[in-house]
Design a protein around this motif. Sequence first.
Motif, PDB file in Angstrom:
ATOM      1  N   ALA A 175       8.115   7.446   4.751  1.00 31.47           N
ATOM      2  CA  ALA A 175       7.594   6.551   3.712  1.00 31.47           C
ATOM      3  C   ALA A 175       7.400   5.145   4.259  1.00 31.47           C
ATOM      4  N   ALA A 176       8.372   4.667   5.050  1.00 33.47           N
ATOM      5  CA  ALA A 176       8.259   3.325   5.634  1.00 33.47           C
ATOM      6  C   ALA A 176       7.062   3.241   6.568  1.00 33.47           C
ATOM      7  N   ILE A 177       6.855   4.285   7.371  1.00 31.03           N
ATOM      8  CA  ILE A 177       5.740   4.284   8.313  1.00 31.03           C
ATOM      9  C   ILE A 177       4.405   4.341   7.573  1.00 31.03           C
ATOM     10  N   THR A 178       4.363   5.099   6.480  1.00 31.90           N
ATOM     11  CA  THR A 178       3.141   5.163   5.678  1.00 31.90           C
ATOM     12  C   THR A 178       2.806   3.790   5.101  1.00 31.90           C
ATOM     13  N   ILE A 179       3.848   3.045   4.698  1.00 34.62           N
ATOM     14  CA  ILE A 179       3.634   1.685   4.186  1.00 34.62           C
ATOM     15  C   ILE A 179       3.051   0.786   5.276  1.00 34.62           C
TER      16      ILE A 179
ATOM     17  N   ALA B 169       2.956   1.885  13.857  1.00 39.99           N
ATOM     18  CA  ALA B 169       3.184   1.918  12.411  1.00 39.99           C
ATOM     19  C   ALA B 169       4.619   1.514  12.077  1.00 39.99           C
ATOM     20  N   TRP B 170       5.575   1.920  12.918  1.00 38.83           N
ATOM     21  CA  TRP B 170       6.990   1.602  12.676  1.00 38.83           C
ATOM     22  C   TRP B 170       7.239   0.110  12.854  1.00 38.83           C
ATOM     23  N   TRP B 171       6.710  -0.473  13.952  1.00 38.24           N
ATOM     24  CA  TRP B 171       6.887  -1.915  14.154  1.00 38.24           C
ATOM     25  C   TRP B 171       6.273  -2.699  13.001  1.00 38.24           C
ATOM     26  N   ILE B 172       5.097  -2.281  12.551  1.00 31.77           N
ATOM     27  CA  ILE B 172       4.430  -3.003  11.471  1.00 31.77           C
ATOM     28  C   ILE B 172       5.227  -2.897  10.174  1.00 31.77           C
ATOM     29  N   SER B 173       5.819  -1.720   9.920  1.00 30.94           N
ATOM     30  CA  SER B 173       6.630  -1.572   8.709  1.00 30.94           C
ATOM     31  C   SER B 173       7.874  -2.450   8.771  1.00 30.94           C
ATOM     32  N   TRP B 174       8.345  -2.774   9.979  1.00 32.81           N
ATOM     33  CA  TRP B 174       9.510  -3.651  10.143  1.00 32.81           C
ATOM     34  C   TRP B 174       9.125  -5.127  10.164  1.00 32.81           C
ATOM     35  N   SER B 175       7.853  -5.431  10.310  1.00 36.84           N
ATOM     36  CA  SER B 175       7.439  -6.822  10.531  1.00 36.84           C
ATOM     37  C   SER B 175       7.746  -7.766   9.368  1.00 36.84           C
ATOM     38  N   PRO B 176       7.709  -7.330   8.099  1.00 35.64           N
ATOM     39  CA  PRO B 176       8.101  -8.277   7.045  1.00 35.64           C
ATOM     40  C   PRO B 176       9.533  -8.748   7.216  1.00 35.64           C
TER      41      PRO B 176
ATOM     42  N   GLY C 209       0.438 -11.509  -5.348  1.00 30.69           N
ATOM     43  CA  GLY C 209       1.639 -11.856  -4.597  1.00 30.69           C
ATOM     44  C   GLY C 209       2.783 -10.893  -4.861  1.00 30.69           C
ATOM     45  N   HIS C 210       2.913 -10.454  -6.129  1.00 29.55           N
ATOM     46  CA  HIS C 210       3.978  -9.498  -6.459  1.00 29.55           C
ATOM     47  C   HIS C 210       3.816  -8.209  -5.662  1.00 29.55           C
ATOM     48  N   VAL C 211       2.585  -7.718  -5.571  1.00 27.19           N
ATOM     49  CA  VAL C 211       2.325  -6.473  -4.830  1.00 27.19           C
ATOM     50  C   VAL C 211       2.680  -6.645  -3.356  1.00 27.19           C
ATOM     51  N   ILE C 212       2.278  -7.768  -2.775  1.00 27.85           N
ATOM     52  CA  ILE C 212       2.569  -8.032  -1.360  1.00 27.85           C
ATOM     53  C   ILE C 212       4.076  -8.057  -1.118  1.00 27.85           C
ATOM     54  N   ASP C 213       4.808  -8.735  -1.977  1.00 23.59           N
ATOM     55  CA  ASP C 213       6.256  -8.847  -1.786  1.00 23.59           C
ATOM     56  C   ASP C 213       6.973  -7.521  -2.029  1.00 23.59           C
ATOM     57  N   VAL C 214       6.516  -6.747  -3.002  1.00 23.36           N
ATOM     58  CA  VAL C 214       7.138  -5.443  -3.271  1.00 23.36           C
ATOM     59  C   VAL C 214       6.956  -4.515  -2.074  1.00 23.36           C
ATOM     60  N   ILE C 215       5.755  -4.485  -1.507  1.00 20.08           N
ATOM     61  CA  ILE C 215       5.514  -3.678  -0.308  1.00 20.08           C
ATOM     62  C   ILE C 215       6.467  -4.095   0.807  1.00 20.08           C
ATOM     63  N   SER C 216       6.662  -5.390   0.954  1.00 15.90           N
ATOM     64  CA  SER C 216       7.525  -5.911   2.015  1.00 15.90           C
ATOM     65  C   SER C 216       8.979  -5.505   1.791  1.00 15.90           C
ATOM     66  N   VAL C 217       9.450  -5.589   0.547  1.00 17.80           N
ATOM     67  CA  VAL C 217      10.843  -5.212   0.248  1.00 17.80           C
ATOM     68  C   VAL C 217      11.064  -3.732   0.517  1.00 17.80           C
ATOM     69  N   ILE C 218      10.146  -2.891   0.059  1.00 15.39           N
ATOM     70  CA  ILE C 218      10.307  -1.442   0.229  1.00 15.39           C
ATOM     71  C   ILE C 218      10.304  -1.070   1.701  1.00 15.39           C
ATOM     72  N   ALA C 219       9.363  -1.638   2.464  1.00 10.58           N
ATOM     73  CA  ALA C 219       9.306  -1.341   3.897  1.00 10.58           C
ATOM     74  C   ALA C 219      10.600  -1.764   4.575  1.00 10.58           C
ATOM     75  N   THR C 220      11.132  -2.912   4.195  1.00 11.89           N
ATOM     76  CA  THR C 220      12.356  -3.422   4.817  1.00 11.89           C
ATOM     77  C   THR C 220      13.570  -2.569   4.489  1.00 11.89           C
TER      78      THR C 220
ATOM     79  N   LEU D 124      -3.391  -3.966   7.322  1.00 15.01           N
ATOM     80  CA  LEU D 124      -4.520  -4.708   6.758  1.00 15.01           C
ATOM     81  C   LEU D 124      -4.078  -6.092   6.304  1.00 15.01           C
ATOM     82  N   LEU D 125      -2.914  -6.172   5.669  1.00 13.31           N
ATOM     83  CA  LEU D 125      -2.402  -7.475   5.240  1.00 13.31           C
ATOM     84  C   LEU D 125      -2.189  -8.399   6.434  1.00 13.31           C
TER      85      LEU D 125
END
Length: 527
Positions: free
Chosen positions: A496-500, A345-352, A213-224, A506-507
């Motif tokens: 970096a956001a788009i790469t995330i 990729a950009w929309w997905i990085s914004w989705s969180p 869960g920590h990994v999922i949330d960290v990815i979401s914060v960074i992308a946002t 996959l998530l």
Amino acid sequence: MSNKVPDSGRAEYNTSYKVGQDNVQFLGLDVLNPVFSTSAIIIFAFILGSILFPADASALLSGAKSWSINNFDWFFMVSGNIFVLFCLLLIALPLGKIRLGGTEAKAEHSTITWFSMLFAAGMGIGLMFWSVAEPVAYYTGWYGTPFDVVANTPEAKDAAMGATMFHWGLHPWAIYAVVGLSLAFFAYNKGLPLTIRSAFYPLFGEKVWGGIGHVIDVISVIATIFGLATSLGFGAQQATSGLHFLFGIPNTLMTQIVVIIAVTAVAIISVARGLEGGVKLLSNVNMIIAAALALFIVIVGNTGAIFAAMGSFFLSYVENIIPLSNWIGREDETFYHGWTVFYWAWWISWSPFVGMFIARVSRGRTVREFIVAVLLVPTVVSLVWMSIFGGSALEQVENGVGALANGITDSSLAMFQMFASLPLTSITSFVGIILVLVFFVTSSDSGSLVIDGITAGGKTDAPMIQRVFWAVLEGIIAIALLVGGGSEALGAIQAAAITIGLPFTLLMLVMCVSLWKGLHSDIHLYK
């Protein structure tokens, strides 16, 4: 929590986890330490590297972005199609009857206010920036044409209309809908914290409260945070371009910094007032100003051509949605990778960010209402908006009118160049600048609320200073990037956001499976 079904019709999960149980308090903050500290370290490391070594950071991160897009174009395209079909399936199936919050839950916001908030957070600023530039770019071949049609031809115009709607229609909103619905359902119907990790509980169980869960949330914060900061930086450049075009104010770094400070100051006031007194109010103001501007252009522009454009945009979208959704044997690689896959990729990085904010304001809606409001209604609004702005711009290009007759030279100026060929240019341009800035404020507001919720372990009543902290940080990051490396540094963080976006795709696919299981566990309550 008990798994006994309460009177309200909520079928909660039997989990011992309590919101905020692992939080730590320091300096007036109340945060989930693994997520907050890890996110902060990664964010500052990226920003520092981009400022100190902008060229190297840009090359490295742009390479990662290109690798993701070029090698996983099929994955982004297939996933985007799956999200659309999944959402349409939920509308049609009995699962659509499930109400977010239980059988007796009531909507917390009026339909108009609800829609205004989700639209302002999701795409309002993008439509301001690209509604003119994008169809003109496709028509004139500024950076590739859809299907490699010959630029400046009737075929190019048809393809431009269809491709523009494809990028702002069902697919991006389906991405937001999947994340938003998952978070809303597991928070309001299953009693889990309103944070990204909760959407994976049916698959991972209690493990979501640990490392996974920590990994999922960290990815979401960074992308946002990366998405918001880069958008704020690029938006400041567009606003200063408009101020220079309209008032002759120098388009300098200092002007851009002043714009960011002004936007951040208003965002701080708004986010301090909370959801009701801040984001909700500004979102309603946004929609009123946007509707007034669009109506004005319809009246003073070529009204007949604009209404004709609505029909053309719709027909071109319907005609081209399947070919544009295809990923096999595409020969228009410049357009396909540079626009479509990049956008996905950009929309997905914004989705969180967008998904979680939509979830926060959607308690009391049925699944069917939610999907219709988040998927179908915005697509219709985007169609109308693109027809008014993009249709007017294409007409000017075709007839050799104004600055757009020479095509796109600066995408940040395109909207103002279109206004220059209409009556009352000063008024429309000024309103356009105001609208751009207010949309940025609402994006910053809603983003701060979302990041605060994730880093606080799902708390929605964390100290106000935390929301202010994230709003200030977004502005500081944008200014630091502009000062340290300008557009090159902003582009690096955007890359970096788009790469995330790749791992988060996959998530999201896993999220669809998890949501499907969760909805089926509640459907018996509605028979």
